[in-house]
Enzyme design. Structure first.
Site, PDB file in Angstrom:
ATOM      1  N   THR A  29       0.844  -1.192   0.000  1.00 42.69           N
ATOM      2  CA  THR A  29       0.000   0.000   0.000  1.00 42.69           C
ATOM      3  C   THR A  29       0.877   1.238   0.000  1.00 42.69           C
ATOM      4  O   THR A  29       2.069   1.154  -0.309  1.00 42.69           O
ATOM      5  CB  THR A  29      -0.999  -0.024   1.184  1.00 42.69           C
ATOM      6  OG1 THR A  29      -1.950   1.036   1.020  1.00 42.69           O
ATOM      7  CG2 THR A  29      -0.313   0.134   2.530  1.00 42.69           C
ATOM      8  N   ASN A  30       0.325   2.411   0.307  1.00 42.89           N
ATOM      9  CA  ASN A  30       1.103   3.650   0.313  1.00 42.89           C
ATOM     10  C   ASN A  30       0.683   4.511   1.496  1.00 42.89           C
ATOM     11  O   ASN A  30      -0.165   4.109   2.287  1.00 42.89           O
ATOM     12  CB  ASN A  30       0.928   4.380  -1.025  1.00 42.89           C
ATOM     13  CG  ASN A  30      -0.526   4.666  -1.316  1.00 42.89           C
ATOM     14  OD1 ASN A  30      -1.205   5.356  -0.558  1.00 42.89           O
ATOM     15  ND2 ASN A  30      -1.028   4.103  -2.401  1.00 42.89           N
ATOM     16  N   ASP A  31       1.284   5.704   1.600  1.00 42.07           N
ATOM     17  CA  ASP A  31       1.096   6.562   2.769  1.00 42.07           C
ATOM     18  C   ASP A  31      -0.168   7.417   2.756  1.00 42.07           C
ATOM     19  O   ASP A  31      -0.324   8.278   3.624  1.00 42.07           O
ATOM     20  CB  ASP A  31       2.296   7.510   2.906  1.00 42.07           C
ATOM     21  CG  ASP A  31       3.493   6.817   3.502  1.00 42.07           C
ATOM     22  OD1 ASP A  31       3.299   5.950   4.372  1.00 42.07           O
ATOM     23  OD2 ASP A  31       4.631   7.126   3.097  1.00 42.07           O
ATOM     24  N   SER A  32      -1.056   7.209   1.808  1.00 44.42           N
ATOM     25  CA  SER A  32      -2.250   8.062   1.732  1.00 44.42           C
ATOM     26  C   SER A  32      -3.038   8.030   3.042  1.00 44.42           C
ATOM     27  O   SER A  32      -3.302   6.968   3.599  1.00 44.42           O
ATOM     28  CB  SER A  32      -3.157   7.587   0.593  1.00 44.42           C
ATOM     29  OG  SER A  32      -4.334   8.351   0.581  1.00 44.42           O
TER      30      SER A  32
END
Ligand code: C5P
Length: 223
Positions: A29-32
């Site tokens: 996933t990512n830091d959103s």
């Protein structure tokens, strides 16, 4: 009135990061944080719109008074968006969609074996580009996070993805990007830069953006 600027309009917002499964207990996933997209959903609601929020992984509290559809992967987000596209007046793609996903999703937890392991990734569909190529009367807004050559990359993205507006943020700037409560954005249309906003809260950015959207759909833009 400003409050009712979007009354009767159906606004579809995507927010948060996508989750791309490796196996039943692991994912990419990512830091959103979801904050920018959630602020847009709340502000559109306050301006009288009927809002559907397609929400990926986020840390911010989910807004009230909007319909929330929770999804994990880019593939699921694509499906959720396309199912609702024909019915939408405005589509705002603030989600951080993974560009790649694991080529295979293991059904069982992957066991520790050799010293090295390789994870093969394959490209995800580009949801915004797909919408851009299918849209009829929808007014479409894309987002871009960049670290250099903002104007150039923003205009390239706007054209390639056929958006009506593109909101770019320079994530190297203080007070911009992932996780923060503020953002620093530049908004473009097909003719170039429309607005360069100073550091603002994400609510403030949402208000400025939706004012532009309301003004433009009022003039019949989008088709
Ligand atoms: O090309 P890039 O990923 O920077 O484009 C950003 C914009 O495209 C965002 O609006 C994002 O939500 C959207 N996007 C998408 N599907 C992807 C990748 C990005 O809709 N697979």
């Amino acid at each position: 009135s400003e409050q009712g600027q979007l009354s009767g309009k159906k606004v579809l917002v995507t927010a948060g990061g996508t989750v791309e499964r490796i196996d039943p207990v692991r994912f990419l996933t990512n830091d959103s944080s979801g904050k920018m997209g959630y602020a847009i959903a709340e502000t559109a609601r306050d301006m009288g719109a009927e809002v559907t929020l397609i929400a990926g992984k986020a840390t911010a509290p989910v807004p009230r008074g909007v319909k929330v559809v929770s999804i994990e992967s880019a593939h699921d987000m694509m499906k959720a968006v396309l199912e609702r596209l024909a019915d939408a007046d405005v589509v705002i793609k603030a989600a951080a969609v993974a560009d790649y996903r694991p080529a295979e999703q293991a059904r069982q937890k992957i066991k520790k074996k050799s010293e090295e392991m390789t994870l093969t990734l394959v490209k995800n569909p580009d949801i915004l580009q797909t919408i851009g190529s299918m849209k009829t009367t929808q007014f479409v807004v894309g987002f871009a996070a960049e670290t250099e050559r903002i104007d150039e990359y923003a205009m390239d993205k706007l054209q390639r993805k056929n958006c009506d507006l593109l909101v770019a943020n320079d994530v190297t700037q203080e007070g911009a990007g992932f996780g923060t409560d503020t953002n620093v954005v530049r908004i473009y249309d097909k003719n170039g830069l429309v607005q360069a906003l100073p550091v603002m809260t994400k609510q403030g950015v949402a208000r400025e953006l939706l004012n532009l959207v309301a003004e433009r759909i009022g003039r019949g833009e989008g088709a």
